[in-house]
Structure formats: C-alpha cells, structure tokens
Motif scaffolding. Structure first.
Motif, short mmCIF file in Angstrom:
data_model
loop_
_atom_site.label_atom_id
_atom_site.label_comp_id
_atom_site.label_asym_id
_atom_site.label_seq_id
_atom_site.Cartn_x
_atom_site.Cartn_y
_atom_site.Cartn_z
N ILE A 1 0.85 -1.19 0.00
CA ILE A 1 0.00 0.00 0.00
C ILE A 1 0.88 1.24 0.00
CG2 ILE A 1 -1.89 -1.15 1.22
CD1 ILE A 1 -0.95 0.35 3.77
N GLN A 2 0.25 2.38 -0.25
CA GLN A 2 0.91 3.67 -0.09
C GLN A 2 0.13 4.49 0.92
OE1 GLN A 2 1.38 5.42 -4.07
NE2 GLN A 2 3.53 4.83 -3.99
N VAL A 3 0.84 5.09 1.86
CA VAL A 3 0.21 6.01 2.81
C VAL A 3 0.93 7.34 2.74
CG1 VAL A 3 -0.49 4.14 4.37
CG2 VAL A 3 1.70 5.31 4.75
N ASN A 4 0.19 8.40 3.08
CA ASN A 4 0.80 9.73 3.10
C ASN A 4 1.35 10.02 4.49
OD1 ASN A 4 -1.47 10.38 4.64
ND2 ASN A 4 -2.56 11.30 2.91
N VAL A 5 1.83 11.23 4.69
CA VAL A 5 2.46 11.57 5.98
C VAL A 5 1.45 11.61 7.12
CG1 VAL A 5 4.36 12.82 4.90
CG2 VAL A 5 2.26 14.05 5.53
#
Length: 474
Positions: free
Chosen positions: A276-280
C-alpha cells in the motif's frame, strides 16, 4: 533545432540510404531490422554511450503468444493484449496501431531472442495493472540497463554503425516534405552534414523539456523528471515545423514509486503483491492497483509531495529478484520495522491513523468488500509484521504523444497522407496510451519503442529496396 530548406545546390559531406536519430532501444531495434533487410545505415546518437530512457527503465516489454509464455502454460493472444491496451486508454488510441503492436509483439520478441540472442524471460509471480495475462518479457536482471547492454551487443555483432556524440540539430527538407539529410553537431561545436534517402525518428519525446511539459502536461510540471535529459522534443518540434499531424500530446508515463532522495525506481510489483501507499498522515489516498502512471500525480498531490510504500517480509523477499530494488535496499532506502508502533515512530506517522488504515484493510478482506477507492483486499495478501517502508515521490518518465503515424510507422500529414520518407517510432510517435496519464498500460513505452522500432526499420528498408529496384523513391 531547425528545418533547413533543401535545394538542388545543397551539398552534403556524406550520404547514406538510411539514417536513424536516437540510439535507445527504438533506434537500435530499427537498425537491426533495416540492416537485416540489406540497407546501409547509421544510427546518430547524441551521447558518448547509447543509453536513452531505456536504460533508466525496468526493461519490461509486453508481448502476446510467445514461446516464453507457452513454455509456462500462459495462453495469451494478440486480440486479448489489444483489448487490454484499449481498455486502459479508454479506446482513445488508433486501433490500427494497437493491432500492429499486439500482433507483432510476440514475433519481435522471439526474433530478438533467436536471431540476436537477447536473453528474454517471462516475468512471473504477479500481473501488472490492466494486464489479463503474464506477458512481461525481461532480461534476467530485470533492468533497462541490461536490456540496453544486450541490444548494444547485438548491433555490434551485426556490424551496425553508431555515430556517437553526434547531436542532430537540423533536418534538410525539400518542398515535397521529403527529408534529404541532416546536420549534426559534435561536442566541440563543429558540424557535419549527411544526406539520406529515408529517416527514422527514434529520439523519444519531450519529457526533458520543462516548457513543453508545462504546456502539455501541467499536472506533472512539478514532478521529478526521471528520463533521459536528451528527450527535448526534437521529433515533435521538427514535425510541427514540417506541418505534420500530432496527437495525444498530453499523454505520458508517470510513476508513483520513485525512491526519494535516492532516485531509484521501485517496481509496482510491491503494490500488486499486496503493498500500500500512505501519506504523511498515515492514510491511504488511492487504489494502488489502478496503475502506476496516474499514481504519480496522486502522490504529488499529497502533503510534502511524498508517500510511503508499505509492505512486508513476503513482498520484500520477492522484490530481491529485482536489481533496482536490491540497489535501493543497499542504499538504505528500505526501512524495516517489527511492529506498526515502531513504523509510526520511525517514519513520524500518527499511530492511530496507521492502525485505522490497517484495520480497514483487514475489515474489507474479511467482509469481501471494496474500499472507497475501488480496491479489494485478498486475505492471503494482507500485510503482516515485520513491515518495510520506502519513501517515494511521483515522477515523469516519458511522454506518450507525438507524431501521428500509420501502421508502417510513416509520419502522416493532418490529411492522413504519408510523408515521402519520414518514419517515427517509440516516444517520437503517437503512442497507444490515450490522451492523459491514466491511459498508460504497463510496458506501453518499451512496447512502442521495440515493436514500432522493428516496424519502422522494416518499412524504411522496404521503401529503399523499392528505390533500388526502380531507381526512384515513390
């Protein structure tokens, strides 16, 4: 860069039947095809060592109905490949070009493997977004640099002449829009002219030209450009000066997974295997299975223009087969954490948000539901500790729009007529990715470079051989 009017008093320092501008995969494959047909030619390359954007890619070329697929029990057809390409681009591409690419992809890959000893393998283990079959073919190390090395070895064995440090600055064109020759410039500023009977533009697109990117792809004007600096739009500018047809200039291949600040490409295989990709803020922001090209703009829209690729030991072990990933790992781009709280602390992410992200994925997997972004989560692919993370940003790799061509790779006028002796392929030509960043199907760039490169070489050779037998160019 200019179009210089040709007159009958124009004299050239030398003459060759065929010139090819650009020594990347497209130009080298075109040269192999034309030389095999008996044509004397030269490849004109601006750099001291031919590399192009190919060397910066993963080197994956999609192809249908190959012996490599059959050996592993993959039943694929050109029709299915064409349908996948058109489905991804919203049916915006020229169906005739899509058909040529899909139909010729298998034969071209097998020709390169058998005739020129390129060590292709079928990439197994996962499907890239939009592909319904395993059809990515790559060399063993899974790098574009290795692919370029293999192609350079093939052209050397074939005796193809490559003029390096030869930047083409002008095309000499007559009133009938027939290219009569080129002017090239050496690093010391000296210039030479070479006449030709046919010209292939294999010099990619305009990704390295900020002004053109700002004009045609404003959503990526702030993206890091991860392509060859020589891609300044020469083919596009020459074509526009000659009044040819151009299409889909807003099309491009972006990538939402370039390790930063290391500037190492992280394969989208991470996402396709469950990453997955997560933001800050510790939250997911998209469907990571939608495609890595359109993901570039989505990552750039996040705070600080970055995201974290998050995955686990299972995915990490599989990614070690990719040289680019191993390079990123050795450079310290890949970080390992035993538990979520350690990852939250180590990456400065809010723990509660990160825990909510993981809980939501588990809930969707358990209830077999689709999340708000349209992604499904298979229980067998859910992430488990220990976890891994890589800081990434969005990047522009190359443009996909360009000069409109027919199925023989001949450049067309706005009225659909073929120019007398000008061919284009790869990033110089209109691709099959539609009109934006979302129509790019994985591998479209090298598919157009390699397959259309072969088509352009064959078509130019057929034209020149016709001249040889008749005494005139049609």
């Amino acid at each position: 860069m200019a179009i210089v009017p040709y007159t009958h008093t124009t004299e050239f320092d030398a003459h060759l039947p065929l010139l090819i501008i650009g020594g990347g995969a497209c130009g080298l494959v075109a040269a192999l095809a034309a030389q095999e047909a008996g044509i004397e030619l030269a490849v004109l390359e601006r750099d001291a060592l031919p590399r192009g954007s190919t060397a910066m890619s993963s080197g994956f070329i999609p192809a249908a109905n190959t012996r490599f697929q059959k050996a592993l029990g993959v039943n694929d057809t050109p029709a299915e490949m064409a349908a996948d390409i058109q489905r991804k681009n919203g049916h915006e591409a020229d169906p005739a070009i899509v058909d040529v690419l899909a139909t010729r992809s298998g034969p071209v890959i097998e020709w390169l493997a058998e005739q020129h000893r390129l060590p292709f393998e079928l990439v197994e283990g996962f499907l890239y977004p939009g592909h319904t079959h395993l059809r990515m073919h790559a060399t063993p190390r899974r790098t574009g640099e290795e692919l370029m090395g293999a192609l350079l070895g093939a052209v050397e064995t074939a005796g193809v002449d490559i003029l390096t440090q030869a930047r083409v600055v002008d095309l000499h064109v007559d009133d009938a829009r027939r290219v009569r020759g080129v002017t090239l410039e050496r690093p010391d500023g000296s210039r030479e002219t070479i006449g030709c009977d046919a010209l292939i533009l294999a010099c990619n697109g305009y990704g390295g030209n900020p002004e053109l990117v700002d004009r045609h792809i404003p959503s990526l004007k702030h993206a890091l450009y991860y392509g060859h600096e020589g891609n300044q739009g020469d083919a596009l500018l020459w074509g526009q000066a000659m009044g040819v047809s151009t299409k889909d200039l807003g099309a491009c291949q972006g990538h939402g997974s370039l390790a930063t600040p290391h500037q190492t490409l992280i394969s989208w295989a991470v996402m396709m295997q469950g990453g997955i990709q997560v933001n800050v803020q510790g939250a997911r922001f998209s469907n990571e299975h939608g495609g890595y090209s359109e993901q570039a703009a989505k990552v750039l829209a996040q705070p600080d223009k970055i995201a974290w690729n998050v995955f686990d030991e299972r995915i990490h072990a599989s990614m070690l087969a990719f040289e680019d990933y191993r390079n990123a790992f050795e450079a310290g781009a890949v970080r390992r954490f035993e538990r979520l709280n350690e990852m939250a602390a180590g990456l400065n992410l809010p723990l509660a948000a990160l825990e909510n992200t993981f809980a939501a994925m588990e809930q969707h997997a358990d209830q077999k539901t689709v999340d708000t972004f349209g992604r499904r989560f298979e229980p067998s692919l859910l992430l488990a500790p220990p976890y891994y993370a890589i800081r990434v940003t969005g990047a522009l790799f190359h443009t996909q729009g360009g000069l409109e061509i027919n199925p023989q790779a001949r450049v067309l006028t706005p009225q659909g007529q073929a120019l007398p002796n000008l061919f284009a392929a790869g990033g110089a030509a209109r691709g099959v990715s539609g009109s934006s960043d979302s129509g790019y199907l994985s591998g479209n760039g090298l598919l157009s470079a390699v397959v259309l490169g072969a088509v352009a070489g064959e078509s130019a050779a057929a034209l020149l051989n016709l001249k040889l037998h008749s005494g005139v160019l049609p």
